[in-house]
Scaffold this active site. Structure first.
Site, mmCIF file in Angstrom:
data_model
loop_
_atom_site.group_PDB
_atom_site.id
_atom_site.type_symbol
_atom_site.label_atom_id
_atom_site.label_comp_id
_atom_site.label_asym_id
_atom_site.label_seq_id
_atom_site.Cartn_x
_atom_site.Cartn_y
_atom_site.Cartn_z
ATOM 1 N N LEU A 88 0.785 -1.223 0.000
ATOM 2 C CA LEU A 88 0.000 0.000 0.000
ATOM 3 C C LEU A 88 0.825 1.286 0.000
ATOM 4 C CD1 LEU A 88 -2.839 -1.097 2.456
ATOM 5 C CD2 LEU A 88 -2.694 -1.435 -0.014
ATOM 6 N N CYS A 89 2.151 1.194 -0.030
ATOM 7 C CA CYS A 89 2.984 2.401 -0.168
ATOM 8 C C CYS A 89 2.925 2.870 -1.616
ATOM 9 C CB CYS A 89 4.441 2.107 0.189
ATOM 10 S SG CYS A 89 4.794 2.176 1.939
ATOM 11 N N HIS A 90 2.950 4.178 -1.784
ATOM 12 C CA HIS A 90 2.979 4.748 -3.132
ATOM 13 C C HIS A 90 4.389 4.678 -3.694
ATOM 14 C CE1 HIS A 90 -0.662 6.608 -1.446
ATOM 15 N NE2 HIS A 90 -1.075 6.650 -2.699
ATOM 16 N N MET A 126 8.239 6.125 5.330
ATOM 17 C CA MET A 126 8.517 4.700 5.133
ATOM 18 C C MET A 126 9.815 4.488 4.361
ATOM 19 S SD MET A 126 6.331 3.273 6.927
ATOM 20 C CE MET A 126 6.975 1.658 6.560
ATOM 21 N N GLU A 127 10.121 5.387 3.439
ATOM 22 C CA GLU A 127 11.362 5.265 2.668
ATOM 23 C C GLU A 127 12.573 5.461 3.575
ATOM 24 O OE1 GLU A 127 8.113 5.444 -0.048
ATOM 25 O OE2 GLU A 127 8.552 6.662 1.717
ATOM 26 N N ASP A 141 24.369 -8.886 7.543
ATOM 27 C CA ASP A 141 24.650 -9.925 6.551
ATOM 28 C C ASP A 141 26.143 -10.009 6.232
ATOM 29 O OD1 ASP A 141 23.963 -11.926 4.552
ATOM 30 O OD2 ASP A 141 24.413 -10.358 3.077
#
Length: 172
Positions: A88-90, A126-127, A141
């Site tokens: 749902l993120c653009h 969010m980014e 990692d």
């Protein structure tokens, strides 16, 4: 036992979630009518590690090379692909992504700060969070062969600017 007052307060908060329609179904928020404004968000993450692991990173003695440079690139790439990772993120046309990795000696850790900018109808929180998280995971990692006890923590939004809700900053 939840009191009726607490339950109604929770219902009120849920009804304000923008990714849910009137019936509670998930939806992508329609930002068509929102104004294009400059927006910026900064997030952080911390990865704690053994002092020997940090020394190897700082000294450039890691067999995989410059792990900080790789983590920085991974964070930038992750910010650009956030819409592919978070439902749902653009999809956003980011104009700037900066990922800073700062080694800290007490306790042994690398502090990551990611800042994303754009001019758009929706924010970039969010980014920034994705960039900081993926940079930390990349360090894990690349260093797990020498230190499986590393801990990624304190992933959080530090600040957001722009948009209808204006400026917000996390408490220290």
């Amino acid at each position: 036992m939840t009191s009726k007052a607490n339950f109604s307060g929770a219902q009120e908060r849920v009804s304000k979630l923008t990714h849910l329609d009137d019936k509670g179904a998930a939806r992508m928020v329609d930002v068509t009518a929102k104004a294009v404004t400059e927006r910026e968000a900064t997030a952080e993450a911390l990865i704690r590690m053994a002092p020997e692991t940090l020394a190897m990173i700082i000294d450039g003695a890691h067999p995989k090379g410059d792990v900080l440079a790789v983590a920085r690139i991974a964070g930038i790439m992750a910010a650009k692909k956030t819409h592919e990772l978070i439902p749902l993120c653009h999809a956003l046309n980011l104009t700037s992504v900066k990922v800073e990795l700062t080694p800290q000696s007490d306790p042994a850790a690398v502090h990551i700060e990611a800042t994303c900018k754009l001019a758009a109808t929706t924010g970039v929180e969010m980014e920034a969070l994705t960039a900081a998280s993926v940079a930390a995971l990349t360090l894990y990692d690349m260093c797990k062969a020498v230190d499986r006890g590393m801990v990624v923590e304190q992933v959080r939004l530090l600040e957001k600017k722009g948009g209808r809700s204006g400026h917000w900053q996390a408490e220290s």
